[in-house]
Scaffold this motif. Structure first.
Motif, PDB file in Angstrom:
ATOM      1  N   ALA A   1       0.805  -1.218   0.000  1.00 52.67           N
ATOM      2  CA  ALA A   1       0.000   0.000   0.000  1.00 52.67           C
ATOM      3  C   ALA A   1       0.837   1.268   0.000  1.00 52.67           C
ATOM      4  N   ARG A   2       2.145   1.140   0.169  1.00 52.97           N
ATOM      5  CA  ARG A   2       2.999   2.321   0.158  1.00 52.97           C
ATOM      6  C   ARG A   2       2.953   3.002  -1.205  1.00 52.97           C
ATOM      7  N   LEU A   3       3.032   4.334  -1.161  1.00 46.53           N
ATOM      8  CA  LEU A   3       2.903   5.088  -2.405  1.00 46.53           C
ATOM      9  C   LEU A   3       3.991   4.762  -3.412  1.00 46.53           C
ATOM     10  N   ARG A   4       5.188   4.506  -2.909  1.00 50.35           N
ATOM     11  CA  ARG A   4       6.270   4.253  -3.860  1.00 50.35           C
ATOM     12  C   ARG A   4       6.114   2.903  -4.577  1.00 50.35           C
ATOM     13  N   GLY A   5       5.197   2.087  -4.068  1.00 54.19           N
ATOM     14  CA  GLY A   5       4.890   0.853  -4.771  1.00 54.19           C
ATOM     15  C   GLY A   5       3.946   1.144  -5.928  1.00 54.19           C
ATOM     16  N   GLY A   6       4.218   0.597  -7.086  1.00 53.40           N
ATOM     17  CA  GLY A   6       3.371   0.833  -8.258  1.00 53.40           C
ATOM     18  C   GLY A   6       2.131  -0.042  -8.216  1.00 53.40           C
ATOM     19  N   PRO A   7       1.363  -0.024  -9.273  1.00 58.74           N
ATOM     20  CA  PRO A   7       1.534   0.845 -10.433  1.00 58.74           C
ATOM     21  C   PRO A   7       1.005   2.260 -10.175  1.00 58.74           C
ATOM     22  N   PHE A   8       1.546   3.204 -10.891  1.00 60.35           N
ATOM     23  CA  PHE A   8       1.140   4.596 -10.772  1.00 60.35           C
ATOM     24  C   PHE A   8      -0.303   4.736 -11.222  1.00 60.35           C
ATOM     25  N   GLY A   9      -1.154   5.281 -10.350  1.00 61.74           N
ATOM     26  CA  GLY A   9      -2.577   5.342 -10.692  1.00 61.74           C
ATOM     27  C   GLY A   9      -3.351   6.278  -9.789  1.00 61.74           C
ATOM     28  N   ALA A  10      -4.554   5.873  -9.415  1.00 62.07           N
ATOM     29  CA  ALA A  10      -5.488   6.757  -8.727  1.00 62.07           C
ATOM     30  C   ALA A  10      -4.946   7.278  -7.403  1.00 62.07           C
ATOM     31  N   LYS A  11      -4.385   6.394  -6.575  1.00 59.52           N
ATOM     32  CA  LYS A  11      -3.929   6.869  -5.258  1.00 59.52           C
ATOM     33  C   LYS A  11      -2.797   7.884  -5.399  1.00 59.52           C
ATOM     34  N   HIS A  12      -1.995   7.745  -6.431  1.00 58.91           N
ATOM     35  CA  HIS A  12      -0.917   8.705  -6.672  1.00 58.91           C
ATOM     36  C   HIS A  12      -1.493  10.029  -7.161  1.00 58.91           C
ATOM     37  N   TYR A  13      -2.466   9.956  -8.051  1.00 57.75           N
ATOM     38  CA  TYR A  13      -3.134  11.173  -8.528  1.00 57.75           C
ATOM     39  C   TYR A  13      -3.673  11.971  -7.349  1.00 57.75           C
ATOM     40  N   PHE A  14      -4.416  11.310  -6.461  1.00 56.77           N
ATOM     41  CA  PHE A  14      -5.019  12.024  -5.335  1.00 56.77           C
ATOM     42  C   PHE A  14      -3.961  12.600  -4.400  1.00 56.77           C
ATOM     43  N   ASN A  15      -2.917  11.846  -4.114  1.00 55.40           N
ATOM     44  CA  ASN A  15      -1.887  12.344  -3.211  1.00 55.40           C
ATOM     45  C   ASN A  15      -1.186  13.570  -3.785  1.00 55.40           C
ATOM     46  N   ILE A  16      -0.886  13.554  -5.064  1.00 53.35           N
ATOM     47  CA  ILE A  16      -0.215  14.699  -5.682  1.00 53.35           C
ATOM     48  C   ILE A  16      -1.158  15.898  -5.746  1.00 53.35           C
ATOM     49  N   ARG A  17      -2.336  15.687  -6.302  1.00 56.58           N
ATOM     50  CA  ARG A  17      -3.296  16.788  -6.446  1.00 56.58           C
ATOM     51  C   ARG A  17      -3.634  17.420  -5.104  1.00 56.58           C
ATOM     52  N   ASN A  18      -3.995  16.603  -4.135  1.00 54.15           N
ATOM     53  CA  ASN A  18      -4.471  17.126  -2.860  1.00 54.15           C
ATOM     54  C   ASN A  18      -3.358  17.778  -2.054  1.00 54.15           C
ATOM     55  N   ARG A  19      -2.144  17.244  -2.175  1.00 51.82           N
ATOM     56  CA  ARG A  19      -1.006  17.860  -1.497  1.00 51.82           C
ATOM     57  C   ARG A  19      -0.785  19.286  -2.017  1.00 51.82           C
ATOM     58  N   ILE A  20      -0.849  19.450  -3.334  1.00 53.84           N
ATOM     59  CA  ILE A  20      -0.663  20.782  -3.909  1.00 53.84           C
ATOM     60  C   ILE A  20      -1.770  21.725  -3.435  1.00 53.84           C
ATOM     61  N   VAL A  21      -3.017  21.240  -3.421  1.00 59.02           N
ATOM     62  CA  VAL A  21      -4.139  22.063  -2.957  1.00 59.02           C
ATOM     63  C   VAL A  21      -3.890  22.551  -1.536  1.00 59.02           C
ATOM     64  N   VAL A  22      -3.517  21.642  -0.652  1.00 61.50           N
ATOM     65  CA  VAL A  22      -3.342  21.998   0.755  1.00 61.50           C
ATOM     66  C   VAL A  22      -2.172  22.960   0.938  1.00 61.50           C
ATOM     67  N   LYS A  23      -1.068  22.701   0.266  1.00 60.03           N
ATOM     68  CA  LYS A  23       0.101  23.573   0.407  1.00 60.03           C
ATOM     69  C   LYS A  23      -0.220  24.988  -0.077  1.00 60.03           C
ATOM     70  N   ARG A  24      -0.927  25.093  -1.166  1.00 57.89           N
ATOM     71  CA  ARG A  24      -1.262  26.417  -1.686  1.00 57.89           C
ATOM     72  C   ARG A  24      -2.318  27.106  -0.812  1.00 57.89           C
ATOM     73  N   ARG A  25      -3.206  26.348  -0.230  1.00 56.09           N
ATOM     74  CA  ARG A  25      -4.289  26.931   0.562  1.00 56.09           C
ATOM     75  C   ARG A  25      -3.812  27.428   1.922  1.00 56.09           C
ATOM     76  N   TYR A  26      -2.837  26.751   2.524  1.00 51.14           N
ATOM     77  CA  TYR A  26      -2.485  27.051   3.913  1.00 51.14           C
ATOM     78  C   TYR A  26      -1.066  27.600   4.094  1.00 51.14           C
ATOM     79  N   SER A  27      -0.397  27.971   3.023  1.00 53.70           N
ATOM     80  CA  SER A  27       0.948  28.525   3.124  1.00 53.70           C
ATOM     81  C   SER A  27       0.933  30.017   2.811  1.00 53.70           C
ATOM     82  N   ARG A  28       1.852  30.743   3.411  1.00 50.87           N
ATOM     83  CA  ARG A  28       1.911  32.184   3.194  1.00 50.87           C
ATOM     84  C   ARG A  28       2.497  32.531   1.831  1.00 50.87           C
ATOM     85  N   PHE A  29       3.261  31.622   1.259  1.00 53.17           N
ATOM     86  CA  PHE A  29       3.791  31.814  -0.095  1.00 53.17           C
ATOM     87  C   PHE A  29       3.274  30.662  -0.964  1.00 53.17           C
TER      88      PHE A  29
END
Length: 298
Positions: free
Chosen positions: A222-250
């Motif tokens: 279940a670790r992210l670095r385990g493939g294949p690259f797919g839905a769980k990776h999409y969500f982790n990347i997308r949502n991480r960017i959303v949160v960082k942009r929403r709650y960071s001063r820069f």
């Protein structure tokens, strides 16, 4: 007149993990201080939770969704029901998070000694026979950097944290009414980080209670670095960017950090081997940058 004990409602979100779900619910029912009720939010998996949990007793209420709303939607729906039941505190966990017998009692024991505005208390998480430090983290507000709490922090009775996963996350009903429910549009991953930061933005404080222990039955696959690259990776990347942009001063630079993480994850999960893997990475980055949430686009 004595203050009545708080009403605790456990919320378990499940999707087709029948064996694990039964273990989790039985562990919650057998707490040294059990909750007053358990809400199981069934995300519409093939194995209906009502059948899996047959005979578990009247304290278990099952809410079955017609569609899979993901972990984020499940926690939003389950937490809404917990509030309807009058929960003073809602104890959140996945269907593979097995609490130790005294896990709830340990959380409740520290509450009287915490400062005002305690919005959530979280137990220690164990995976693969050891502490899983990434479940309880600090968050750097300038560029959105995240760092797991050091192992030495787990020697204290309670320690303040910035974010906690929903694996054994107990949130105050008053805090939920103030900050709202988890954002269902995240679907999977980082919904708990966003919710932690939202609580803190509203003035609520989060605490780790190492004496409360949850065994997370996560497999190495279940670790992210385990493939294949797919839905769980999409969500982790997308949502991480959303949160960082929403709650960071820069937000621009914080977002770039999320993009860099996505590229490294694409490499680690061998995304180049998946047809359309690069396009999926680009879609995750674009959706995250624009704050476009929702289910998997594939």
């Amino acid at each position: 007149m004595e203050t009545p004990p708080p009403k605790i409602v456990a919320v378990v979100v499940t999707y087709h993990r029948p064996v694990e779900l039964r273990l989790v619910v039985e562990a919650v029912l057998n707490q040294t201080r059990p909750p007053e009720a358990i809400v199981v939010f069934d995300n519409g998996g093939p194995a209906a939770a009502a059948e899996v949990l047959r005979g578990c007793g009247g304290r278990v209420e099952i809410v079955r969704s017609a569609a899979n709303l993901g972990g984020a939607g499940g926690f939003a729906g389950g937490l809404a029901r917990a509030l309807e039941l009058g929960a003073d505190w809602a104890w959140l966990m996945d269907d593979d998070a097995v609490p130790g017998p005294g896990a709830l009692a340990a959380l409740l024991a520290v509450l009287p000694g915490l400062p005002e505005r305690a919005g959530a208390v979280c137990g220690a998480v164990r995976e693969y026979g050891a502490l899983a430090l990434r479940h309880r983290r600090d968050f750097e507000p300038w560029f959105g950097g995240e760092r797991p709490l050091a192992a030495r922090a787990y020697r204290r009775a309670a320690v303040e944290i910035a974010t906690g996963s929903f694996v054994g996350f107990m949130v105050a009903g008053e805090a939920v009414r103030d900050a709202g429910l988890p954002e269902a549009g995240f679907f999977l991953a980082y919904d708990d980080t966003e919710y932690s930061l939202r609580l803190r933005a509203r003035g609520w404080r989060l605490w780790l209670v190492p004496g409360s222990v949850i065994e997370h039955l996560r497999t190495p696959e279940a670790r992210l670095r385990g493939g294949p690259f797919g839905a769980k990776h999409y969500f982790n990347i997308r949502n991480r960017i959303v949160v960082k942009r929403r709650y960071s001063r820069f937000p621009f630079w914080a977002g770039l950090g999320g993009v860099a993480f996505g590229g490294l994850l694409w490499l680690a999960a061998r995304g180049w081997r998946r047809p359309g893997g690069l396009a999926l990475l680009a879609r995750a980055v674009a959706d995250g940058w624009r704050g476009r949430l929702g289910p998997y686009p594939g």
